[in-house]
Design a protein around this motif. Structure first.
Motif, PDB file in Angstrom:
ATOM      1  N   LEU A  32      -0.192  10.378  10.771  1.00 50.21           N
ATOM      2  CA  LEU A  32      -0.819   9.738  11.836  1.00 50.21           C
ATOM      3  C   LEU A  32      -0.130   9.492  13.030  1.00 50.21           C
ATOM      4  CD1 LEU A  32      -4.640  10.219  10.117  1.00 50.21           C
ATOM      5  CD2 LEU A  32      -4.107  12.108  11.570  1.00 50.21           C
ATOM      6  N   SER A  33      -0.105   8.702  12.972  1.00 50.99           N
ATOM      7  CA  SER A  33       0.739   7.592  13.848  1.00 50.99           C
ATOM      8  C   SER A  33       1.721   7.903  14.259  1.00 50.99           C
ATOM      9  CB  SER A  33       1.035   5.898  13.169  1.00 50.99           C
ATOM     10  OG  SER A  33       1.992   6.004  12.273  1.00 50.99           O
ATOM     11  N   GLU A  58      -1.695   8.621   1.259  1.00 49.43           N
ATOM     12  CA  GLU A  58      -2.698   8.252   1.470  1.00 49.43           C
ATOM     13  C   GLU A  58      -2.275   7.197   2.656  1.00 49.43           C
ATOM     14  OE1 GLU A  58      -6.054   9.139   2.164  1.00 49.43           O
ATOM     15  OE2 GLU A  58      -6.399   9.698  -0.153  1.00 49.43           O
ATOM     16  N   TRP A  59      -1.096   6.140   2.656  1.00 50.35           N
ATOM     17  CA  TRP A  59      -0.485   5.595   3.197  1.00 50.35           C
ATOM     18  C   TRP A  59       0.674   6.682   4.075  1.00 50.35           C
ATOM     19  CZ3 TRP A  59       4.537   4.953   3.867  1.00 50.35           C
ATOM     20  CH2 TRP A  59       4.879   3.571   5.205  1.00 50.35           C
ATOM     21  N   ALA A  99      -0.524   9.474   4.605  1.00 50.95           N
ATOM     22  CA  ALA A  99      -1.228   9.877   5.817  1.00 50.95           C
ATOM     23  C   ALA A  99      -1.535   9.399   6.975  1.00 50.95           C
ATOM     24  CB  ALA A  99      -2.379  10.426   4.887  1.00 50.95           C
ATOM     25  N   ASP A 100      -1.512   8.268   6.572  1.00 50.12           N
ATOM     26  CA  ASP A 100      -1.589   7.137   7.587  1.00 50.12           C
ATOM     27  C   ASP A 100      -0.969   7.519   8.928  1.00 50.12           C
ATOM     28  OD1 ASP A 100      -4.497   6.696   7.083  1.00 50.12           O
ATOM     29  OD2 ASP A 100      -3.495   4.654   6.047  1.00 50.12           O
ATOM     30  N   ARG A 101       0.910   7.441   7.952  1.00 51.51           N
ATOM     31  CA  ARG A 101       2.194   7.483   8.258  1.00 51.51           C
ATOM     32  C   ARG A 101       2.029   8.384   9.257  1.00 51.51           C
ATOM     33  NH1 ARG A 101       6.647   4.450   8.600  1.00 51.51           N
ATOM     34  NH2 ARG A 101       8.109   5.312   8.862  1.00 51.51           N
ATOM     35  N   GLU A 147       2.224  10.787  15.671  1.00 49.57           N
ATOM     36  CA  GLU A 147       1.750  12.455  15.598  1.00 49.57           C
ATOM     37  C   GLU A 147       1.945  12.530  16.856  1.00 49.57           C
ATOM     38  OE1 GLU A 147      -2.378  13.869  14.709  1.00 49.57           O
ATOM     39  OE2 GLU A 147      -1.553  16.090  14.469  1.00 49.57           O
ATOM     40  N   CYS A 168      -4.329  15.401   1.732  1.00 41.90           N
ATOM     41  CA  CYS A 168      -3.623  14.994   0.639  1.00 41.90           C
ATOM     42  C   CYS A 168      -3.660  14.656  -0.426  1.00 41.90           C
ATOM     43  CB  CYS A 168      -2.942  13.599   1.184  1.00 41.90           C
ATOM     44  SG  CYS A 168      -4.066  11.925   1.216  1.00 41.90           S
ATOM     45  N   ARG A 227      -8.013  13.588   8.531  1.00 41.24           N
ATOM     46  CA  ARG A 227      -7.608  12.891   8.758  1.00 41.24           C
ATOM     47  C   ARG A 227      -5.954  14.356   7.693  1.00 41.24           C
ATOM     48  NH1 ARG A 227      -6.162   8.280   6.374  1.00 41.24           N
ATOM     49  NH2 ARG A 227      -5.038   7.953   4.832  1.00 41.24           N
ATOM     50  N   SER A 283      -9.481  19.341   7.314  1.00 39.04           N
ATOM     51  CA  SER A 283      -8.112  18.265   6.981  1.00 39.04           C
ATOM     52  C   SER A 283      -6.682  19.068   6.837  1.00 39.04           C
ATOM     53  CB  SER A 283      -8.223  17.481   6.109  1.00 39.04           C
ATOM     54  OG  SER A 283      -8.566  18.237   4.843  1.00 39.04           O
ATOM     55  N   GLU A 312       0.721  -1.478  -0.019  1.00 34.28           N
ATOM     56  CA  GLU A 312      -0.250   0.138  -0.014  1.00 34.28           C
ATOM     57  C   GLU A 312       1.135   1.475   0.245  1.00 34.28           C
ATOM     58  OE1 GLU A 312      -2.953   0.411   3.366  1.00 34.28           O
ATOM     59  OE2 GLU A 312      -3.765  -0.932   2.491  1.00 34.28           O
TER      60      GLU A 312
END
Ligand code: ARG
Length: 580
Positions: free
Chosen positions: A108-109, A101-102, A104-106, A111, A492, A489, A553, A81
């Protein structure tokens, strides 16, 4: 967040396993795939050049190898992904684009991680950082100031990466100069001058006493006797020496306070005095001690480093002897993995000699001399006395004065006391950054215009970007109190926000690079690029006027930018005020 990897490391692992799938049993065990950021973002985000390196080993054309790797990467089980596209270019480069998107997830993780995803590579490791280390009864010269600023940034960076750090201010508080100072003090000290500016007066006394010793042998002999008395613990001389140390420390402390620098240890050279004879015993036992013209030395001719004198003809020990005693003590007391010595370039030979002797003795620690060039001062920049000796207070005052002008015009409504507070952060920050944004080993010329530039690679520019984001966030909170950024989120969808997101996710790479290579300027460059990406973004999209959802966002994304700027500046020892 303990086991996070940098993006580059994660990408490398991803390619590594595909390599073995593509060429079963053909890749040497010690071959490590390397995926690195691209030099030109138009080619992609990351790139792998291993096909070229493997061509010889596999006896295949690089492009053919690259195609096989890509084929393995694209097998369904392996499609990550993380990557949104990949292509082969030129002779066999593989270029990757990350999936926004990946990313962006990163973001968040990481932060909530105080280290913002930085791998804790220093865990269970101790590093001693020997920096600043001015000499008693002499003013700090520009070399000590650079050592203080660079050393403190390295100190902060190492702690951030999980190292146990012991910062040690290795004061030059022992040595032959004290005979001359004690004698000179008894004859020429001016009590008023001593009161007003102790270090300057002690230096004057020293210089005068030194001059006299050149013309007058009896004076020199007397100075030697005073030194011997001091070394043998004579009460009167010891009391004078203590007074000199205290007066000097008092002045140094004022500077450290203004610079926000604190040490875990201040073990000056005197701390090791009793250990000096033992150094010779240890060298002798290792068969390294030889006599040369009445002095005791370690022969380093084979290493083309001449001889390292450890006891002079007059029986006195010297700089190298003290450094040996110091390293033994540090290894015994703290079991460090590494010791860093931050000084100017003129001490390179000393450290090469001293490190070579340690190697011969089998001292079990990694020793690094982190040296820097002397910064040039254009004529008239500072009030200078004799070469590069500058009055640091004058410099700091001037920086704050110039910063106050900036703050007064940018925030005229701010109360005076607050303006001064901000000016202090901006002025001191500008000075530190002017030092830290350069490759420490290159020759640089300091100019106020560059240091204070609001539109260039300077601390005020970064602080200003940070404050500007905080003010957008404040306005947003006032206008849209119902917006909860916690659920949003980070944006992005658009290219400038994708670029910003990727930049944010690369913060750990910048921190690790700066730490591993002892180059704070890697982090400074990163922060500057981040602030510039932000600026582009700021100009290209609406914030407060954007649609519900989108607005939140975007706020979430730029809040991450502000937090990252603040954390990064803090690692350089620079404050980021909420307003400028
Ligand atoms: N006091 C020395 C100087 O001013 C610097 C000391 C550096 N540290 C060391 N362990 N030798 O030149």
């Amino acid at each position: 967040m303990k086991n996070t990897k940098t993006l580059g490391a994660e990408m490398s692992l991803y390619v590594q396993s595909a390599l073995h799938d593509a060429f079963p049993q053909m890749i040497p065990n010690d071959f490590e795939a390397a995926v690195v950021p691209t030099a030109d973002p138009r080619n992609g985000d990351y790139q792998c050049n291993d096909a070229m390196a493997l061509a010889k080993i596999l006896r295949k054309a690089p492009r053919e190898i690259a195609a096989a790797i890509v084929e393995a990467l694209e097998r369904p089980a392996r499609t990550a992904e993380m990557v949104s596209s990949l292509e082969i270019a030129g002779p066999g480069f593989i270029n990757f684009r990350l999936n926004p998107e990946w990313v962006a997830d990163r973001l968040l993780s990481i932060e909530d991680d105080p280290c913002r995803g930085t791998p804790q590579v220093g865990e269970a490791k101790t590093v001693v950082i020997d920096y600043s280390s001015p000499n008693v009864a002499k003013p700090m010269h520009i070399g000590h100031i650079r050592s203080t600023v660079i050393g403190n940034a390295l100190d902060r960076l190492h702690r951030f990466c999980g190292f146990r750090v012991l910062s040690d201010n290795h004061l030059g508080d022992w040595g032959t100069q004290f005979g001359l100072i004690i004698l000179g003090y008894r004859h020429f000290v001016n009590p008023e001058a001593l009161e007003a500016s102790p270090v300057q007066e002690l230096e004057r006394v020293y210089v005068e006493s030194y001059r006299k010793s050149k013309e007058d042998d009896a004076w020199m002999d007397q100075a030697r006797r005073e030194l011997v008395k001091l070394q043998q613990g004579d009460e009167e001389n010891l009391a004078l020496w203590k007074k000199f140390v205290a007066l000097s420390m008092g002045e140094f402390e004022k500077i450290y306070d203004r610079l926000g620098v604190r040490f875990d240890l201040t073990r000056g050279e005197s701390y090791y005095n009793a250990d000096l004879p033992g150094v010779l015993t240890r060298l002798d036992e290792a068969g390294l001690l030889v006599e040369s013209d009445g002095a005791m030395v370690v022969d380093l001719e084979a290493e083309t480093l001449g001889v390292c004198i450890v006891r002079k003809t007059d029986g006195g020990f010297n700089y190298a002897t003290t450094d040996l005693a110091t390293v033994f003590s540090r290894v015994r007391d703290f079991e460090p993995e590494t010791i860093l010595y931050v000084t100017d370039e003129r001490q390179q030979r000393h450290f090469r000699q001293f490190f070579t002797v340690c190697e011969k003795l089998g001292v079990d620690v990694n020793l690094e001399h982190v040296w820097f060039g002397l910064m040039r001062l254009p004529e008239g920049t500072f009030s200078t006395r004799e070469g590069n000796v500058i009055k640091l207070e004058v410099l700091l005052d001037e920086a704050e004065r110039r910063a106050l002008e900036i703050v007064r015009s940018s925030s005229p409504d701010l109360p005076e006391a607050q303006q001064r507070d901000v000016a202090r952060a901006v002025g001191i920050g500008a000075l530190k950054y002017a030092d830290l944004c350069q490759n420490p080993q290159s020759l640089v010329t300091f100019t106020w215009d560059k240091a204070m530039a609001l539109d260039g690679n300077s601390a005020p520019y970064l602080q200003y970007a940070h404050a500007r984001i905080r003010s957008v966030l404040d306005k947003h909170a006032a206008q849209f109190p119902a917006d909860t950024l916690g659920d949003a989120r980070p944006a992005c969808a658009l290219p400038p926000e994708q670029a910003l997101g990727l930049k944010l996710a690369r913060f750990p790479e910048a921190v690790l690079g700066a730490t591993r290579h002892y180059r704070p300027n890697y982090l400074a460059d990163y922060l500057y690029e981040l602030a510039r990406e932000y600026s582009t973004y700021h100009q290209s999209v609406p914030f407060l006027k954007s649609d519900d959802g989108v607005r939140e966002s975007r706020m979430r994304l730029i809040r991450m930018v502000a937090d990252t700027l603040k954390t990064g500046l803090d690692l350089l020892g620079i404050e980021a005020p909420e307003r400028i």
